[in-house]
Scaffold this active site. Structure first.
Site, PDB file in Angstrom:
ATOM      1  N   ASN A 198       3.563  -5.332   7.956  1.00  0.00           N
ATOM      2  CA  ASN A 198       2.447  -4.999   8.853  1.00  0.00           C
ATOM      3  C   ASN A 198       1.113  -5.628   8.464  1.00  0.00           C
ATOM      4  O   ASN A 198       0.045  -5.159   8.857  1.00  0.00           O
ATOM      5  CB  ASN A 198       2.353  -3.483   9.049  1.00  0.00           C
ATOM      6  CG  ASN A 198       2.054  -2.729   7.778  1.00  0.00           C
ATOM      7  OD1 ASN A 198       1.912  -3.327   6.717  1.00  0.00           O
ATOM      8  ND2 ASN A 198       1.951  -1.413   7.879  1.00  0.00           N
ATOM      9  N   THR A 213       0.215   2.265  11.565  1.00  0.00           N
ATOM     10  CA  THR A 213       1.092   1.719  10.526  1.00  0.00           C
ATOM     11  C   THR A 213       2.251   0.924  11.125  1.00  0.00           C
ATOM     12  O   THR A 213       2.608  -0.145  10.646  1.00  0.00           O
ATOM     13  CB  THR A 213       1.644   2.877   9.659  1.00  0.00           C
ATOM     14  OG1 THR A 213       0.535   3.648   9.182  1.00  0.00           O
ATOM     15  CG2 THR A 213       2.444   2.361   8.478  1.00  0.00           C
ATOM     16  N   ARG A 262      -2.938  -5.113  13.580  1.00  0.00           N
ATOM     17  CA  ARG A 262      -1.468  -4.959  13.572  1.00  0.00           C
ATOM     18  C   ARG A 262      -0.896  -5.084  14.981  1.00  0.00           C
ATOM     19  O   ARG A 262       0.184  -5.646  15.189  1.00  0.00           O
ATOM     20  CB  ARG A 262      -1.084  -3.619  12.936  1.00  0.00           C
ATOM     21  CG  ARG A 262      -1.276  -3.601  11.416  1.00  0.00           C
ATOM     22  CD  ARG A 262      -1.074  -2.206  10.857  1.00  0.00           C
ATOM     23  NE  ARG A 262      -1.154  -2.152   9.402  1.00  0.00           N
ATOM     24  CZ  ARG A 262      -1.392  -1.044   8.713  1.00  0.00           C
ATOM     25  NH1 ARG A 262      -1.589   0.113   9.358  1.00  0.00           N
ATOM     26  NH2 ARG A 262      -1.443  -1.062   7.398  1.00  0.00           N
ATOM     27  N   GLU A 312      -9.203   2.271  -5.143  1.00  0.00           N
ATOM     28  CA  GLU A 312      -8.594   0.963  -4.898  1.00  0.00           C
ATOM     29  C   GLU A 312      -9.551  -0.182  -5.259  1.00  0.00           C
ATOM     30  O   GLU A 312      -9.119  -1.198  -5.814  1.00  0.00           O
ATOM     31  CB  GLU A 312      -8.160   0.872  -3.432  1.00  0.00           C
ATOM     32  CG  GLU A 312      -7.024   1.837  -3.120  1.00  0.00           C
ATOM     33  CD  GLU A 312      -6.754   2.044  -1.632  1.00  0.00           C
ATOM     34  OE1 GLU A 312      -5.801   2.773  -1.300  1.00  0.00           O
ATOM     35  OE2 GLU A 312      -7.495   1.487  -0.792  1.00  0.00           O
ATOM     36  N   PHE A 322      11.220   3.943   1.367  1.00  0.00           N
ATOM     37  CA  PHE A 322      10.820   2.542   1.536  1.00  0.00           C
ATOM     38  C   PHE A 322      10.053   1.984   0.337  1.00  0.00           C
ATOM     39  O   PHE A 322       9.624   0.829   0.355  1.00  0.00           O
ATOM     40  CB  PHE A 322       9.988   2.371   2.816  1.00  0.00           C
ATOM     41  CG  PHE A 322       8.720   3.212   2.875  1.00  0.00           C
ATOM     42  CD1 PHE A 322       7.559   2.805   2.216  1.00  0.00           C
ATOM     43  CD2 PHE A 322       8.696   4.411   3.575  1.00  0.00           C
ATOM     44  CE1 PHE A 322       6.401   3.562   2.261  1.00  0.00           C
ATOM     45  CE2 PHE A 322       7.534   5.186   3.625  1.00  0.00           C
ATOM     46  CZ  PHE A 322       6.385   4.763   2.970  1.00  0.00           C
ATOM     47  N   TYR A 361       0.227   1.791  -4.549  1.00  0.00           N
ATOM     48  CA  TYR A 361       0.971   2.598  -3.571  1.00  0.00           C
ATOM     49  C   TYR A 361       1.657   3.815  -4.220  1.00  0.00           C
ATOM     50  O   TYR A 361       2.646   4.313  -3.694  1.00  0.00           O
ATOM     51  CB  TYR A 361       2.002   1.730  -2.849  1.00  0.00           C
ATOM     52  CG  TYR A 361       1.390   0.898  -1.727  1.00  0.00           C
ATOM     53  CD1 TYR A 361       0.715   1.503  -0.662  1.00  0.00           C
ATOM     54  CD2 TYR A 361       1.503  -0.489  -1.713  1.00  0.00           C
ATOM     55  CE1 TYR A 361       0.161   0.748   0.369  1.00  0.00           C
ATOM     56  CE2 TYR A 361       0.945  -1.248  -0.679  1.00  0.00           C
ATOM     57  CZ  TYR A 361       0.283  -0.613   0.356  1.00  0.00           C
ATOM     58  OH  TYR A 361      -0.265  -1.356   1.382  1.00  0.00           O
TER      59      TYR A 361
HETATM   60  N1  LIG Z   1       9.038   3.690   7.339  1.00  0.00           N
HETATM   61  C1  LIG Z   1       8.609   2.620   6.675  1.00  0.00           C
HETATM   62  N2  LIG Z   1       9.431   1.553   6.477  1.00  0.00           N
HETATM   63  C2  LIG Z   1       9.004   0.458   5.789  1.00  0.00           C
HETATM   64  N3  LIG Z   1       7.775   0.331   5.259  1.00  0.00           N
HETATM   65  C3  LIG Z   1       6.933   1.359   5.429  1.00  0.00           C
HETATM   66  C4  LIG Z   1       7.300   2.564   6.142  1.00  0.00           C
HETATM   67  N4  LIG Z   1       6.241   3.402   6.153  1.00  0.00           N
HETATM   68  C5  LIG Z   1       5.265   2.756   5.476  1.00  0.00           C
HETATM   69  N5  LIG Z   1       5.677   1.539   5.047  1.00  0.00           N
HETATM   70  C6  LIG Z   1       4.901   0.542   4.303  1.00  0.00           C
HETATM   71  O1  LIG Z   1       4.101   1.230   3.345  1.00  0.00           O
HETATM   72  C7  LIG Z   1       2.724   0.996   3.606  1.00  0.00           C
HETATM   73  C8  LIG Z   1       1.938   2.227   3.233  1.00  0.00           C
HETATM   74  O2  LIG Z   1       2.223   3.262   4.157  1.00  0.00           O
HETATM   75  P1  LIG Z   1       1.070   4.247   4.654  1.00  0.00           P
HETATM   76  O3  LIG Z   1       1.730   5.469   5.160  1.00  0.00           O
HETATM   77  O4  LIG Z   1       0.041   4.392   3.574  1.00  0.00           O
HETATM   78  O5  LIG Z   1       0.491   3.457   5.917  1.00  0.00           O
HETATM   79  P2  LIG Z   1      -0.937   2.797   6.117  1.00  0.00           P
HETATM   80  O6  LIG Z   1      -1.994   3.606   5.440  1.00  0.00           O
HETATM   81  O7  LIG Z   1      -1.095   2.519   7.575  1.00  0.00           O
HETATM   82  O8  LIG Z   1      -0.761   1.382   5.385  1.00  0.00           O
HETATM   83  P3  LIG Z   1      -1.573   0.813   4.145  1.00  0.00           P
HETATM   84  O9  LIG Z   1      -1.643   1.899   3.080  1.00  0.00           O
HETATM   85  O10 LIG Z   1      -0.808  -0.406   3.692  1.00  0.00           O
HETATM   86  O11 LIG Z   1      -2.937   0.498   4.682  1.00  0.00           O
HETATM   87  C9  LIG Z   1       2.685   0.630   5.099  1.00  0.00           C
HETATM   88  O12 LIG Z   1       1.552  -0.114   5.462  1.00  0.00           O
HETATM   89  C10 LIG Z   1       3.949  -0.213   5.213  1.00  0.00           C
HETATM   90  O13 LIG Z   1       3.741  -1.529   4.674  1.00  0.00           O
HETATM   91 MG   LIG Z   2      -1.998   3.939   3.346  1.00  0.00          MG
END
Ligand SMILES: Nc1ncnc2c1ncn2[C@@H]1O[C@H](COP(=O)(O)OP(=O)(O)OP(=O)(O)O)[C@@H](O)[C@H]1O
Ligand SMILES: [Mg+2]
Length: 150
Positions: free
Chosen positions: A113, A92, A103, A127, A58, A50
């Site tokens: 999520n 998300t 989700r 990844e 966060f 990440y």
């Molecule tokens: N505002 C927030 N508060 C808490 N956790 C968050 C927030 N935004 C993102 N996350 C966490 O960080 C992860 C990565 O965010 P990203 O923007 O990449 O979303 P995503 O691509 O939908 O999710 P992922 O990368 O896990 O598939 C999210 O899946 C969530 O677990």
């Molecule tokens: Mg993502």
């Protein structure tokens, strides 16, 4: 185009015993599971995976969440697999995710999520190699409804 995506059931999906239901969705859709690994992700791997979110407020909570208990890492293959799986995963924020998405059907909180999926071919490549050795991925094709090892 045939693609491979990195997909991961996060610790809450494993703890809530949703692994089978979620895996079934991908199988029933017609995607091919070519790698699966239950693993306890450590802090270093979570931070690398990440890394794009390192400066977000966060980030620390996200790393704690992802390292809290085992996750199920997967490589899933199929036609347009990356965008198809992102559609199946949903938005998300689970409250904004459409019903019928993973989700949307199984989660209530952005911070819990339940699933990750690669968002582009570049992320998928990065990844997959971060989580899987080449010999942990099994490529096979289907003939007369039987999976044939390539
Ligand atoms: N505002 C927030 N508060 C808490 N956790 C968050 C927030 N935004 C993102 N996350 C966490 O960080 C992860 C990565 O965010 P990203 O923007 O990449 O979303 P995503 O691509 O939908 O999710 P992922 O990368 O896990 O598939 C999210 O899946 C969530 O677990
Ligand atoms: Mg993502």
């Amino acid at each position: 185009m045939i693609q491979k995506s990195f997909v991961m059931m996060k610790p809450d999906a494993v703890a809530r015993r949703l692994m089978g239901k979620i895996l079934s969705r991908f199988e029933e859709k017609g995607l091919q599971i070519i790698g699966v690994k239950l693993m306890q992700i450590d802090e270093e791997l979570a931070k690398t995976h990440y890394g794009e979110h390192a400066d977000k407020p966060f980030f620390d909570d996200l790393v704690k969440y992802i390292t809290s208990s085992p996750s199920l890492a997967m490589v899933i293959k199929g036609e347009d697999a990356i965008s198809t799986i992102r559609k199946m995963v949903g938005a998300t924020n689970p409250l904004e995710a459409d019903l019928g998405t993973i989700r949307g059907d199984y989660a209530m909180d952005t911070g819990r999520n339940i699933i990750h999926a690669s968002d582009s071919p570049e992320s998928a490549e990065r990844e997959i190699s971060l989580f899987f050795d080449e010999d942990e991925i099994c490529e096979y094709s289907i003939v007369d409804n039987v999976w044939i090892y390539e």
